[in-house]
Design a protein around this motif. Sequence first.
Motif, PDB file in Angstrom:
ATOM      1  N   HIS A 241       2.331  41.262  20.016  1.00 32.18           N
ATOM      2  CA  HIS A 241       1.338  40.931  21.048  1.00 32.18           C
ATOM      3  C   HIS A 241       2.041  40.565  22.472  1.00 32.18           C
ATOM      4  CE1 HIS A 241      -1.947  40.537  18.346  1.00 32.18           C
ATOM      5  NE2 HIS A 241      -1.037  39.689  17.554  1.00 32.18           N
ATOM      6  N   PRO A 242       2.363  41.859  23.443  1.00 27.12           N
ATOM      7  CA  PRO A 242       2.534  41.815  24.825  1.00 27.12           C
ATOM      8  C   PRO A 242       1.968  40.920  25.863  1.00 27.12           C
ATOM      9  CG  PRO A 242       2.341  44.174  23.946  1.00 27.12           C
ATOM     10  CD  PRO A 242       1.864  43.429  22.895  1.00 27.12           C
ATOM     11  N   LEU A 243       2.914  40.931  26.369  1.00 26.65           N
ATOM     12  CA  LEU A 243       1.630  40.071  27.225  1.00 26.65           C
ATOM     13  C   LEU A 243       0.632  41.363  28.437  1.00 26.65           C
ATOM     14  CD1 LEU A 243       4.663  37.375  29.462  1.00 26.65           C
ATOM     15  CD2 LEU A 243       2.277  36.601  28.302  1.00 26.65           C
ATOM     16  N   VAL A 244       0.025  40.886  28.769  1.00 22.29           N
ATOM     17  CA  VAL A 244      -1.399  41.825  29.554  1.00 22.29           C
ATOM     18  C   VAL A 244      -0.820  41.918  31.081  1.00 22.29           C
ATOM     19  CG1 VAL A 244      -3.515  42.132  30.802  1.00 22.29           C
ATOM     20  CG2 VAL A 244      -3.454  41.133  29.021  1.00 22.29           C
ATOM     21  N   GLY A 245      -0.024  43.102  31.622  1.00 23.29           N
ATOM     22  CA  GLY A 245       0.002  43.591  33.282  1.00 23.29           C
ATOM     23  C   GLY A 245       1.994  43.259  32.656  1.00 23.29           C
ATOM     24  N   ASP A 246       2.669  42.947  31.798  1.00 25.05           N
ATOM     25  CA  ASP A 246       3.819  43.134  31.755  1.00 25.05           C
ATOM     26  C   ASP A 246       4.309  44.965  31.306  1.00 25.05           C
ATOM     27  OD1 ASP A 246       6.444  43.234  31.254  1.00 25.05           O
ATOM     28  OD2 ASP A 246       6.635  41.328  29.703  1.00 25.05           O
ATOM     29  N   ASP A 247       4.315  45.322  31.624  1.00 23.12           N
ATOM     30  CA  ASP A 247       4.605  46.666  31.870  1.00 23.12           C
ATOM     31  C   ASP A 247       5.880  47.553  31.272  1.00 23.12           C
ATOM     32  OD1 ASP A 247       5.129  46.587  33.911  1.00 23.12           O
ATOM     33  OD2 ASP A 247       4.916  48.261  34.747  1.00 23.12           O
ATOM     34  N   LEU A 248       6.959  46.455  31.606  1.00 26.93           N
ATOM     35  CA  LEU A 248       8.249  46.215  31.428  1.00 26.93           C
ATOM     36  C   LEU A 248       8.403  46.275  29.159  1.00 26.93           C
ATOM     37  CD1 LEU A 248      11.188  47.046  32.075  1.00 26.93           C
ATOM     38  CD2 LEU A 248      11.588  44.192  32.320  1.00 26.93           C
ATOM     39  N   ARG A 258       0.761  42.061  37.085  1.00 25.80           N
ATOM     40  CA  ARG A 258       1.603  41.067  37.328  1.00 25.80           C
ATOM     41  C   ARG A 258       1.950  41.278  35.702  1.00 25.80           C
ATOM     42  NH1 ARG A 258       1.013  35.827  37.054  1.00 25.80           N
ATOM     43  NH2 ARG A 258      -0.515  34.837  37.781  1.00 25.80           N
ATOM     44  N   GLN A 259       2.466  40.356  35.011  1.00 28.92           N
ATOM     45  CA  GLN A 259       2.310  39.619  34.217  1.00 28.92           C
ATOM     46  C   GLN A 259       1.924  38.247  33.560  1.00 28.92           C
ATOM     47  OE1 GLN A 259       6.573  39.792  33.702  1.00 28.92           O
ATOM     48  NE2 GLN A 259       7.346  37.482  34.151  1.00 28.92           N
ATOM     49  N   ALA A 260       0.454  38.251  33.419  1.00 24.50           N
ATOM     50  CA  ALA A 260      -0.758  36.603  32.582  1.00 24.50           C
ATOM     51  C   ALA A 260       0.388  36.037  31.979  1.00 24.50           C
ATOM     52  CB  ALA A 260      -1.672  37.370  32.448  1.00 24.50           C
ATOM     53  N   LEU A 261       1.322  35.501  33.320  1.00 25.91           N
ATOM     54  CA  LEU A 261       2.271  34.286  32.697  1.00 25.91           C
ATOM     55  C   LEU A 261       2.472  33.052  33.589  1.00 25.91           C
ATOM     56  CD1 LEU A 261       4.024  32.633  30.227  1.00 25.91           C
ATOM     57  CD2 LEU A 261       5.498  34.247  31.804  1.00 25.91           C
ATOM     58  N   HIS A 262       1.794  32.276  33.578  1.00 27.88           N
ATOM     59  CA  HIS A 262       1.968  30.799  34.907  1.00 27.88           C
ATOM     60  C   HIS A 262       2.252  29.423  33.771  1.00 27.88           C
ATOM     61  CE1 HIS A 262       0.156  28.632  37.871  1.00 27.88           C
ATOM     62  NE2 HIS A 262       0.109  27.558  37.287  1.00 27.88           N
ATOM     63  N   CYS A 263       3.091  29.464  34.619  1.00 28.49           N
ATOM     64  CA  CYS A 263       3.740  27.802  34.061  1.00 28.49           C
ATOM     65  C   CYS A 263       2.432  26.296  34.389  1.00 28.49           C
ATOM     66  CB  CYS A 263       5.224  27.314  34.901  1.00 28.49           C
ATOM     67  SG  CYS A 263       6.050  25.150  33.486  1.00 28.49           S
ATOM     68  N   THR A 264       1.873  25.416  33.731  1.00 26.34           N
ATOM     69  CA  THR A 264       1.062  25.238  33.984  1.00 26.34           C
ATOM     70  C   THR A 264       1.172  23.467  34.122  1.00 26.34           C
ATOM     71  OG1 THR A 264       0.482  25.384  31.502  1.00 26.34           O
ATOM     72  CG2 THR A 264      -0.547  26.761  32.645  1.00 26.34           C
ATOM     73  N   GLU A 265       2.519  23.002  33.087  1.00 28.31           N
ATOM     74  CA  GLU A 265       2.968  21.881  32.847  1.00 28.31           C
ATOM     75  C   GLU A 265       4.957  21.822  32.355  1.00 28.31           C
ATOM     76  OE1 GLU A 265       2.683  18.635  29.251  1.00 28.31           O
ATOM     77  OE2 GLU A 265       0.372  19.973  29.567  1.00 28.31           O
ATOM     78  N   LEU A 266       4.722  21.179  33.039  1.00 27.86           N
ATOM     79  CA  LEU A 266       6.576  20.350  33.171  1.00 27.86           C
ATOM     80  C   LEU A 266       6.163  18.749  32.770  1.00 27.86           C
ATOM     81  CD1 LEU A 266       8.029  22.120  36.358  1.00 27.86           C
ATOM     82  CD2 LEU A 266       8.161  22.506  34.008  1.00 27.86           C
ATOM     83  N   GLU A 267       7.149  18.679  31.666  1.00 25.97           N
ATOM     84  CA  GLU A 267       7.640  17.047  31.334  1.00 25.97           C
ATOM     85  C   GLU A 267       9.068  16.725  31.340  1.00 25.97           C
ATOM     86  OE1 GLU A 267       6.384  14.480  27.010  1.00 25.97           O
ATOM     87  OE2 GLU A 267       5.555  16.639  27.417  1.00 25.97           O
ATOM     88  N   SER A 289      -9.971  35.144  36.556  1.00 24.88           N
ATOM     89  CA  SER A 289     -10.710  36.356  35.921  1.00 24.88           C
ATOM     90  C   SER A 289     -10.731  37.200  35.146  1.00 24.88           C
ATOM     91  CB  SER A 289     -10.607  36.848  37.425  1.00 24.88           C
ATOM     92  OG  SER A 289      -9.035  38.037  37.431  1.00 24.88           O
ATOM     93  N   LEU A 290      -9.543  36.992  34.983  1.00 27.37           N
ATOM     94  CA  LEU A 290      -9.491  37.623  33.431  1.00 27.37           C
ATOM     95  C   LEU A 290     -10.694  36.873  32.053  1.00 27.37           C
ATOM     96  CD1 LEU A 290      -5.897  39.501  32.980  1.00 27.37           C
ATOM     97  CD2 LEU A 290      -8.055  40.561  33.567  1.00 27.37           C
ATOM     98  N   LEU A 291     -10.536  35.706  32.154  1.00 26.04           N
ATOM     99  CA  LEU A 291     -10.470  34.396  31.286  1.00 26.04           C
ATOM    100  C   LEU A 291     -12.164  34.480  30.802  1.00 26.04           C
ATOM    101  CD1 LEU A 291      -8.333  31.724  31.379  1.00 26.04           C
ATOM    102  CD2 LEU A 291      -8.455  33.292  29.584  1.00 26.04           C
TER     103      LEU A 291
END
Length: 291
Positions: A241-248, A258-267, A289-291
């Motif tokens: 299940h590769p990341l959407v947009g991660d053509d590498l 671009r790869q659909a990846l976002h750092c949403t939280e730091l604890e 927008s993809l969601l």
Amino acid sequence: MKPFQLIYTAEQSGLLREALEVWGISKRTLASVKYGGGQILVNGVEVTVRHPLQKGDAVTVIFPNETHGKGLIAEAGPLEIVYEDEALLIVEKPPMQNTIPSREHPFGSVANIVAKHFNDHGIPSTLHIATRLDRDTSGLVCIAKNRHIHHMISLQQQEKKMKRRYEALVHGRIDNSEFTITAPIGRKDTSIIEREVRADGQFAQTEVRVLALLEEYSHIRLQLNTGRTHQIRVHLTHIGHPLVGDDLYGGKRAEINRQALHCTELELVHPVSGKPLVFHSALNEDMQSLL
């Protein structure tokens, strides 16, 4: 520029060197204090690490001022600050921006812009980026303002006291709602950039929770328990299940560039006060927008 300093109270008698070790002052940091222009004071008097402490003594560690390396050019640019104090800087990195300069992208990185921010505000520090993100990945980045603070954050990462959580869109529908990927990662023999799951790789572990199943994608939340290069990208490709947009690593860029990846939280635990800190970040518009 006023140097960064910390004040401790001796909880028992003993050698100063032993107390500094308990307080997390590394040998490398201690050497920089000793030879780089810093000071160690006990009750206001400069001493050596062999000084005998008494319970209740006030120990002040004055860290030497740091300077940027010659290769890092301070640049003006947008900087979205989430949190800042004398020890930490938490910022939002947009997609398509390097965390640090590279040969292909020597300018405009988070590091370039933060260097200018430090210069403008008289912060005597070089760049200590504790949580680096790939160019495509967006979200929260943690920066330490001092070598010692960086060391303390690194200890938290090793002890798994610092949590980094991401949200991503991957190709295909994932059946399991919650699972852990444990698979060693190493450099691919045929590439200087790509990584892969391989038996002789470094231990790597990623926790996955499915948030929603879409028509062609799965919206997932991830938590890194280790910090290997390209860990999320490699692990998701490994399970098909590769990341959407991660053509590498096998993803497609039909709907996002671009790869659909976002750092949403730091604890993390604040390295000076010991106070627990949690920072949140909303997904960028392209992922929304993809969601």
